[in-house]
Write an enzyme that holds these catalytic residues in place. Structure first.
Site, PDB file in Angstrom:
ATOM      1  N   TYR A 289      44.208  54.653  48.117  1.00 25.70           N
ATOM      2  CA  TYR A 289      43.830  55.116  46.772  1.00 25.70           C
ATOM      3  C   TYR A 289      42.342  55.463  46.710  1.00 25.70           C
ATOM      4  CZ  TYR A 289      43.508  54.958  41.644  1.00 25.70           C
ATOM      5  OH  TYR A 289      43.296  55.261  40.320  1.00 25.70           O
ATOM      6  N   ALA A 290      41.505  54.546  47.193  1.00 26.26           N
ATOM      7  CA  ALA A 290      40.052  54.753  47.121  1.00 26.26           C
ATOM      8  C   ALA A 290      39.630  55.966  47.939  1.00 26.26           C
ATOM      9  CB  ALA A 290      39.330  53.499  47.610  1.00 26.26           C
TER      10      ALA A 290
ATOM     11  N   ARG B 167      52.663  60.124  30.355  1.00 27.35           N
ATOM     12  CA  ARG B 167      52.409  58.720  30.012  1.00 27.35           C
ATOM     13  C   ARG B 167      50.972  58.350  30.391  1.00 27.35           C
ATOM     14  NH1 ARG B 167      55.933  58.018  34.842  1.00 27.35           N
ATOM     15  NH2 ARG B 167      54.629  57.038  36.441  1.00 27.35           N
TER      16      ARG B 167
ATOM     17  N   ILE C 131      41.039  50.024  32.909  1.00 32.53           N
ATOM     18  CA  ILE C 131      41.591  50.566  31.674  1.00 32.53           C
ATOM     19  C   ILE C 131      42.924  49.881  31.385  1.00 32.53           C
ATOM     20  CG2 ILE C 131      42.262  52.660  30.438  1.00 32.53           C
ATOM     21  CD1 ILE C 131      39.332  52.725  31.415  1.00 32.53           C
TER      22      ILE C 131
ATOM     23  N   SER D 278      38.257  57.394  40.177  1.00 33.02           N
ATOM     24  CA  SER D 278      38.422  55.982  39.819  1.00 33.02           C
ATOM     25  C   SER D 278      37.163  55.253  40.233  1.00 33.02           C
ATOM     26  CB  SER D 278      39.621  55.401  40.583  1.00 33.02           C
ATOM     27  OG  SER D 278      39.502  53.992  40.670  1.00 33.02           O
TER      28      SER D 278
ATOM     29  N   VAL E 269      53.296  67.843  41.956  1.00 34.81           N
ATOM     30  CA  VAL E 269      51.979  68.371  42.365  1.00 34.81           C
ATOM     31  C   VAL E 269      51.803  68.395  43.885  1.00 34.81           C
ATOM     32  CG1 VAL E 269      50.850  67.712  40.188  1.00 34.81           C
ATOM     33  CG2 VAL E 269      50.780  66.130  42.150  1.00 34.81           C
TER      34      VAL E 269
HETATM   35  N1  LIG Z   1      44.914  53.476  34.307  1.00 29.92           N
HETATM   36  C1  LIG Z   1      43.779  53.164  34.935  1.00 29.92           C
HETATM   37  O1  LIG Z   1      43.276  52.045  34.779  1.00 29.92           O
HETATM   38  C2  LIG Z   1      43.097  54.158  35.818  1.00 29.92           C
HETATM   39  C3  LIG Z   1      41.827  53.837  36.318  1.00 29.92           C
HETATM   40  C4  LIG Z   1      41.174  54.746  37.134  1.00 29.92           C
HETATM   41  C5  LIG Z   1      41.757  55.968  37.426  1.00 29.92           C
HETATM   42  N2  LIG Z   1      43.009  56.265  36.945  1.00 29.92           N
HETATM   43  C6  LIG Z   1      43.586  57.573  37.281  1.00 29.92           C
HETATM   44  O2  LIG Z   1      44.031  58.220  36.099  1.00 29.92           O
HETATM   45  C7  LIG Z   1      45.177  59.017  36.382  1.00 29.92           C
HETATM   46  C8  LIG Z   1      46.318  58.619  35.453  1.00 29.92           C
HETATM   47  O3  LIG Z   1      46.630  57.255  35.684  1.00 29.92           O
HETATM   48  P1  LIG Z   1      47.637  56.430  34.746  1.00 29.92           P
HETATM   49  O4  LIG Z   1      47.154  55.041  34.759  1.00 29.92           O
HETATM   50  O5  LIG Z   1      47.818  57.120  33.468  1.00 29.92           O
HETATM   51  O6  LIG Z   1      48.964  56.508  35.647  1.00 29.92           O
HETATM   52  P2  LIG Z   1      50.505  56.400  35.233  1.00 29.92           P
HETATM   53  O7  LIG Z   1      50.686  55.771  33.900  1.00 29.92           O
HETATM   54  O8  LIG Z   1      51.166  55.797  36.424  1.00 29.92           O
HETATM   55  O9  LIG Z   1      50.950  57.939  35.099  1.00 29.92           O
HETATM   56  C9  LIG Z   1      50.919  58.774  36.223  1.00 29.92           C
HETATM   57  C10 LIG Z   1      51.380  60.162  35.820  1.00 29.92           C
HETATM   58  O10 LIG Z   1      51.330  61.012  36.983  1.00 29.92           O
HETATM   59  C11 LIG Z   1      52.594  61.646  37.143  1.00 29.92           C
HETATM   60  N3  LIG Z   1      52.848  61.913  38.557  1.00 29.92           N
HETATM   61  C12 LIG Z   1      52.855  61.037  39.588  1.00 29.92           C
HETATM   62  N4  LIG Z   1      53.193  61.659  40.725  1.00 29.92           N
HETATM   63  C13 LIG Z   1      53.382  62.974  40.417  1.00 29.92           C
HETATM   64  C14 LIG Z   1      53.747  64.116  41.159  1.00 29.92           C
HETATM   65  N5  LIG Z   1      54.002  64.059  42.488  1.00 29.92           N
HETATM   66  N6  LIG Z   1      53.859  65.297  40.506  1.00 29.92           N
HETATM   67  C15 LIG Z   1      53.618  65.374  39.186  1.00 29.92           C
HETATM   68  N7  LIG Z   1      53.268  64.330  38.425  1.00 29.92           N
HETATM   69  C16 LIG Z   1      53.159  63.133  39.032  1.00 29.92           C
HETATM   70  C17 LIG Z   1      53.591  60.651  36.539  1.00 29.92           C
HETATM   71  O11 LIG Z   1      54.831  61.257  36.152  1.00 29.92           O
HETATM   72  P3  LIG Z   1      56.127  61.269  37.130  1.00 29.92           P
HETATM   73  O12 LIG Z   1      56.173  59.973  37.838  1.00 29.92           O
HETATM   74  O13 LIG Z   1      57.299  61.537  36.204  1.00 29.92           O
HETATM   75  O14 LIG Z   1      55.902  62.445  38.045  1.00 29.92           O
HETATM   76  C18 LIG Z   1      52.818  60.175  35.311  1.00 29.92           C
HETATM   77  O15 LIG Z   1      52.944  61.125  34.272  1.00 29.92           O
HETATM   78  C19 LIG Z   1      45.491  58.809  37.856  1.00 29.92           C
HETATM   79  O16 LIG Z   1      44.923  59.847  38.617  1.00 29.92           O
HETATM   80  C20 LIG Z   1      44.809  57.480  38.168  1.00 29.92           C
HETATM   81  O17 LIG Z   1      44.480  57.360  39.538  1.00 29.92           O
HETATM   82  C21 LIG Z   1      43.689  55.383  36.146  1.00 29.92           C
END
Ligand SMILES: NC(=O)c1ccc[n+]([C@@H]2O[C@H](COP(=O)([O-])OP(=O)(O)OC[C@H]3O[C@@H](n4cnc5c(N)ncnc54)[C@H](OP(=O)(O)O)[C@@H]3O)[C@@H](O)[C@H]2O)c1
Length: 239
Positions: free
Chosen positions: A145-146, A15, A178, A132, A54
């Site tokens: 997080y940071a 996702r 985002i 991030s 992970v």
């Molecule tokens: N969206 C933003 O605005 C934004 C901004 C800056 C950085 N980021 C970074 O971009 C990345 C993706 O963010 P997102 O917004 O797409 O997050 P998200 O929609 O919450 O998706 C997180 C994904 O990580 C997986 N995950 C979490 N814990 C896990 C574990 N222990 N083992 C395996 N998979 C795991 C989740 O699947 P399960 O829960 O099923 O394991 C899910 O597929 C992250 O590293 C986030 O810090 C996002």
């Protein structure tokens, strides 16, 4: 078809941003395996899915091995899986702190470590890590997080130097606001938007496609000479 014949693992590819990155790679001819703890309500759609936590070294090792055995090669790892547990440091539960460091930082290290032997087998490969904007900007409540993201940026730089002789480059994406995944609530929160919106020079929140295009750049030939770089994808954010 700039990734034709390549095989990629995108952790957290079920996702949010991971899913968008996986779809962008597939459009370029890549075989992508999305890996997360759960497949999600609609699975990974047309994408292949493998279960992984992970935080667990054995689970990560098994992921790399089963993907390599199934597809015969591994070219790309996007260590994207991440979680956030906001809260003021003095009140943050130690288990929340540990959960964030364990998933984001330790998970990135474990995935990179276990992918290297497979990436180097067929002439090298690419690792993309996820940071991030908060890795380098101060916001109350973001300590766990940071801190995890700042450490991921430094891990990226060290791993880049260490893995280069094995034909593997390591770069990092640093998204800002985002409107997708864990950022969606923030980008749509009026109070936050009135505070931070004006600090984004291009005047809008980013989309998952903005991040996916940057992730694609770090995977294709165009970035062959880019290593140890943190690519900010935040519309020019200053605060
Ligand atoms: N969206 C933003 O605005 C934004 C901004 C800056 C950085 N980021 C970074 O971009 C990345 C993706 O963010 P997102 O917004 O797409 O997050 P998200 O929609 O919450 O998706 C997180 C994904 O990580 C997986 N995950 C979490 N814990 C896990 C574990 N222990 N083992 C395996 N998979 C795991 C989740 O699947 P399960 O829960 O099923 O394991 C899910 O597929 C992250 O590293 C986030 O810090 C996002």
């Amino acid at each position: 078809m700039r990734l034709a014949g390549k095989v990629a693992i995108v952790t957290g590819g079920t996702r949010g941003l991971g899913r968008a990155i996986a779809e962008a790679y597939v459009k370029e001819g890549c075989q992508v395996v999305c890996a997360a703890r759960e497949a999600g309500p609609d699975g990974a759609g047309d994408l292949a899915f493998r279960q992984v936590d992970v935080r667990d070294p054995a689970s990560v090792r098994a992921l790399m091995r089963t993907v390599y055995d199934a597809y015969g090669r591994l070219d790309l790892l996007v260590a994207n899986a991440g979680v956030s547990r906001p809260g003021p440091s003095a009140e943050l539960a130690p288990q929340d702190w540990a959960e964030v460091i364990d998933t984001n930082l330790n998970g990135t290290f474990l995935c990179a470590r276990e992918a290297v032997p497979y990436l180097e087998k067929d002439g090298g490969g690419r690792i993309v890590t996820m940071s991030s904007a908060l890795a380098t900007r101060v916001a109350r409540g973001s300590a766990a997080y940071a801190s995890s993201k700042a450490a991921i940026e430094m891990f990226t730089r060290v791993a880049a130097v260490e893995f280069a002789p094995r034909g593997i480059t390591v770069n990092c994406l640093s998204p800002g606001f985002i409107d997708e995944g864990m950022g969606r609530e923030l980008a749509r929160n009026e109070r936050l938007w009135s505070h931070y919106g004006g600090k984004i020079s291009v005047g809008r929140a980013g989309g998952a496609d903005d991040v996916a295009r940057a992730a694609l750049f770090l995977a294709v030939e165009d970035s062959a000479y880019v290593n140890g770089h943190v690519l900010e994808v935040n519309g020019g954010l200053s605060w």
